[in-house]
Design a protein around this motif. Structure first.
Motif, PDB file in Angstrom:
ATOM      1  N   PHE A   2       0.824  -1.199   0.000  1.00  0.00           N
ATOM      2  CA  PHE A   2       0.000   0.000   0.000  1.00  0.00           C
ATOM      3  C   PHE A   2       0.866   1.260   0.000  1.00  0.00           C
ATOM      4  O   PHE A   2       0.522   2.253  -0.631  1.00  0.00           O
ATOM      5  N   THR A   3       1.982   1.209   0.699  1.00  0.00           N
ATOM      6  CA  THR A   3       2.904   2.348   0.712  1.00  0.00           C
ATOM      7  C   THR A   3       3.456   2.581  -0.692  1.00  0.00           C
ATOM      8  O   THR A   3       3.549   3.723  -1.150  1.00  0.00           O
ATOM      9  N   ASN A   6       0.826   4.265  -2.756  1.00  0.00           N
ATOM     10  CA  ASN A   6       0.678   5.666  -2.367  1.00  0.00           C
ATOM     11  C   ASN A   6       1.825   6.526  -2.877  1.00  0.00           C
ATOM     12  O   ASN A   6       1.628   7.679  -3.237  1.00  0.00           O
ATOM     13  N   GLU A   7       3.025   5.981  -2.891  1.00  0.00           N
ATOM     14  CA  GLU A   7       4.187   6.760  -3.304  1.00  0.00           C
ATOM     15  C   GLU A   7       4.339   6.838  -4.816  1.00  0.00           C
ATOM     16  O   GLU A   7       4.951   7.772  -5.326  1.00  0.00           O
ATOM     17  N   ARG A  19      -4.952   8.331  -2.504  1.00  0.00           N
ATOM     18  CA  ARG A  19      -4.098   8.293  -1.312  1.00  0.00           C
ATOM     19  C   ARG A  19      -4.904   8.016  -0.037  1.00  0.00           C
ATOM     20  O   ARG A  19      -4.499   7.200   0.784  1.00  0.00           O
ATOM     21  N   ASP A  20      -6.020   8.699   0.120  1.00  0.00           N
ATOM     22  CA  ASP A  20      -6.823   8.530   1.335  1.00  0.00           C
ATOM     23  C   ASP A  20      -7.398   7.122   1.440  1.00  0.00           C
ATOM     24  O   ASP A  20      -7.402   6.518   2.513  1.00  0.00           O
ATOM     25  N   LYS A  23      -4.674   4.636   2.278  1.00  0.00           N
ATOM     26  CA  LYS A  23      -4.302   4.787   3.696  1.00  0.00           C
ATOM     27  C   LYS A  23      -5.316   4.065   4.595  1.00  0.00           C
ATOM     28  O   LYS A  23      -4.940   3.400   5.562  1.00  0.00           O
ATOM     29  N   LEU A  26      -4.658   0.359   4.302  1.00  0.00           N
ATOM     30  CA  LEU A  26      -3.466   0.005   5.073  1.00  0.00           C
ATOM     31  C   LEU A  26      -3.804  -0.125   6.560  1.00  0.00           C
ATOM     32  O   LEU A  26      -3.393  -1.081   7.222  1.00  0.00           O
ATOM     33  N   ASN A  27      -4.586   0.805   7.079  1.00  0.00           N
ATOM     34  CA  ASN A  27      -4.943   0.776   8.499  1.00  0.00           C
ATOM     35  C   ASN A  27      -5.908  -0.359   8.835  1.00  0.00           C
ATOM     36  O   ASN A  27      -5.843  -0.925   9.929  1.00  0.00           O
TER      37      ASN A  27
END
Length: 102
Positions: A2-3, A6-7, A19-20, A23, A26-27
């Motif tokens: 996921f990182t 996002n990157e 991105r949101d 995130k 990921l959480n």
């Protein structure tokens, strides 16, 4: 993973890769991992104090993602089942009674 998404996806090709949203995913995954670790510790018959701390942390992680999941349900990115899953997991993870320990 996921990182990396996002990157490397500055302009998401779809709403579920924003991105949101990534995130939030990921959480959710982090909360699930904490819950699995808790279940393993219960199976290994660890001390009640440790289990209580792990359960509290899992519940806290699920509570933290609740708003993000709700927002994604409202935007029709996530199905409502995601929100129900997070709500139930939050409720169950944070209140493990000692009788689960044998």
């Amino acid at each position: 993973m996921f990182t990396y998404i996002n990157e490397n996806f500055l302009h998401a090709p779809s709403a579920d890769l924003s991105r949101d949203t990534v995130k939030v995913l990921l959480n959710v995954m982090l909360a699930q991992a904490q819950e699995v670790f808790l279940e393993k510790q219960i199976a290994d018959q660890k001390k009640v104090g440790l289990l209580a701390k792990l359960a509290s942390q899992a519940g806290s992680l699920y509570a933290q993602v609740m708003d993000g999941v709700q927002e994604n349900v409202n935007k029709a990115i996530f199905d409502k089942a995601w929100l129900i899953f997070v709500q139930v997991s939050d409720s169950v993870s944070g209140i493990r009674p000692p009788e689960h320990v044998r």
